[in-house]
Enzyme design. Structure first.
Site, PDB file in Angstrom:
ATOM      1  N   SER A  52       0.900  -1.190  -0.050  1.00  0.00           N
ATOM      2  CA  SER A  52      -0.052  -0.188  -0.185  1.00  0.00           C
ATOM      3  C   SER A  52       0.743   1.407  -0.017  1.00  0.00           C
ATOM      4  CB  SER A  52      -0.805   0.056   1.284  1.00  0.00           C
ATOM      5  OG  SER A  52      -1.511  -1.102   1.230  1.00  0.00           O
TER       6      SER A  52
HETATM    7  N1  SAH Z   1      -0.372  -5.430   4.176  1.00  0.00           N
HETATM    8  C1  SAH Z   1       0.582  -5.653   2.917  1.00  0.00           C
HETATM    9  C2  SAH Z   1      -0.344  -5.506   1.832  1.00  0.00           C
HETATM   10  C3  SAH Z   1      -1.351  -6.603   1.324  1.00  0.00           C
HETATM   11  S1  SAH Z   1      -1.885  -6.567  -0.207  1.00  0.00           S
HETATM   12  C4  SAH Z   1       1.792  -4.707   3.010  1.00  0.00           C
HETATM   13  O1  SAH Z   1       1.895  -4.071   3.926  1.00  0.00           O
HETATM   14  O2  SAH Z   1       2.495  -5.136   1.915  1.00  0.00           O
HETATM   15  C5  SAH Z   1      -2.831  -7.778   0.432  1.00  0.00           C
HETATM   16  C6  SAH Z   1      -2.785  -9.234   0.647  1.00  0.00           C
HETATM   17  O3  SAH Z   1      -3.691  -9.850   1.026  1.00  0.00           O
HETATM   18  C7  SAH Z   1      -1.974  -9.883  -0.628  1.00  0.00           C
HETATM   19  O4  SAH Z   1      -0.976 -10.386  -0.286  1.00  0.00           O
HETATM   20  C8  SAH Z   1      -2.874 -11.184  -0.723  1.00  0.00           C
HETATM   21  O5  SAH Z   1      -2.448 -12.266  -1.165  1.00  0.00           O
HETATM   22  C9  SAH Z   1      -3.614 -11.174   0.804  1.00  0.00           C
HETATM   23  N2  SAH Z   1      -5.003 -11.929   0.714  1.00  0.00           N
HETATM   24  C10 SAH Z   1      -6.161 -11.841   0.039  1.00  0.00           C
HETATM   25  N3  SAH Z   1      -7.053 -12.702   0.562  1.00  0.00           N
HETATM   26  C11 SAH Z   1      -6.424 -13.192   1.717  1.00  0.00           C
HETATM   27  C12 SAH Z   1      -7.019 -14.142   2.700  1.00  0.00           C
HETATM   28  N4  SAH Z   1      -8.137 -14.447   2.502  1.00  0.00           N
HETATM   29  N5  SAH Z   1      -6.102 -14.543   3.500  1.00  0.00           N
HETATM   30  C13 SAH Z   1      -4.851 -13.963   3.652  1.00  0.00           C
HETATM   31  N6  SAH Z   1      -4.338 -13.168   2.857  1.00  0.00           N
HETATM   32  C14 SAH Z   1      -5.090 -12.567   1.891  1.00  0.00           C
END
Ligand code: SAH
Length: 219
Positions: A52
């Site tokens: 993000s």
């Molecule tokens: N917080 C992260 C950004 C995350 S992007 C950072 O600081 O970089 C969102 C993430 O959520 C992705 O990696 C995706 O694979 C994950 N995601 C999506 N659905 C999910 C689920 N049901 N359980 C765990 N992770 C999930």
């Protein structure tokens, strides 16, 4: 980044500002994008996901009212950056990522920063939370949900805070949920764009056909 993008846009929590000044963001972006690490934008990471925009990380972290020792659940580890920021404040974090490859990379980065005492990275579907580890004083979902996930809300401690982007796969509203007994007070906190939360408490796999958004969102 901290002065212009965060303090200059209204982030006031000194602990959040200090943590974001301390955590080297370049460690959390792909090496060919390291010159953009402190830019005012989300960046693509492995397996079509995204780290993000710094302002969004700061805003979500501030909304959680983090304190040292607080137990936090993060859904969507991604690069591991949000978890590192929470750990730099002193929070104890469980973070869940559905892609094992991302989880492994995040663990390596957190180890390099000596933050693994405070962060546990798990692989799996985090959309239903971690009921056996509940209650949490704070829960942060860093992927877009179609609605406030009820299972996550139920895992909040009294007075606990849940921050989750809610909307369509294309556009969401940041929502803060605060627990007061059996009541859940919801407040909106502006437009945002996240990659979708996939899984039982998120969008079904088939509902998400669009490529994720990596551009700049001007709020
Ligand atoms: N917080 C992260 C950004 C995350 S992007 C950072 O600081 O970089 C969102 C993430 O959520 C992705 O990696 C995706 O694979 C994950 N995601 C999506 N659905 C999910 C689920 N049901 N359980 C765990 N992770 C999930």
């Amino acid at each position: 980044m901290v002065e212009r993008q965060l303090r200059g846009r209204g982030i006031r929590d000194e602990a959040v500002l200090a943590a974001m000044a301390a955590v080297p963001r370049e460690l959390f972006v792909p090496s060919d994008l390291s010159r953009h690490a402190y830019g005012d934008e989300a960046l693509p990471i492995e397996v079509g996901q995204a780290i993000s925009q710094p302002y969004i990380v700061a805003q979500m972290t501030e909304m959680l009212e983090p304190r040292p020792g607080m137990r936090v659940l993060e859904v969507g580890t991604g690069s591991g950056y949000q978890a590192a920021v929470l750990a730099a404040i002193g929070c104890r974090v469980i973070t869940i990522e559905r892609h094992a490859e991302l989880a492994a990379t995040a663990v390596a980065r957190l180890a390099q920063l000596d933050l693994l005492d405070l962060v546990r990275v798990e692989v799996g579907d985090g959309s239903l939370g971690r009921p056996d580890e509940a209650p949490f004083e704070a829960i942060v979902v860093t992927a877009a949900a179609p609605a406030v996930p009820v299972a996550l809300r139920e895992q909040l401690a009294e007075g606990g805070r849940l921050v989750v982007p809610v909307g369509t796969p294309e556009l969401q509203e940041m929502v803060l949920v605060v627990r007061h007994g059996a009541d859940f007070e919801e407040s909106p906190a502006g437009a945002c764009v996240f990659v979708p939360l996939v899984g039982a408490g998120g969008f079904g796999d088939g509902q998400v056909r669009r490529r994720p958004f990596f551009g700049r969102l001007r709020l």
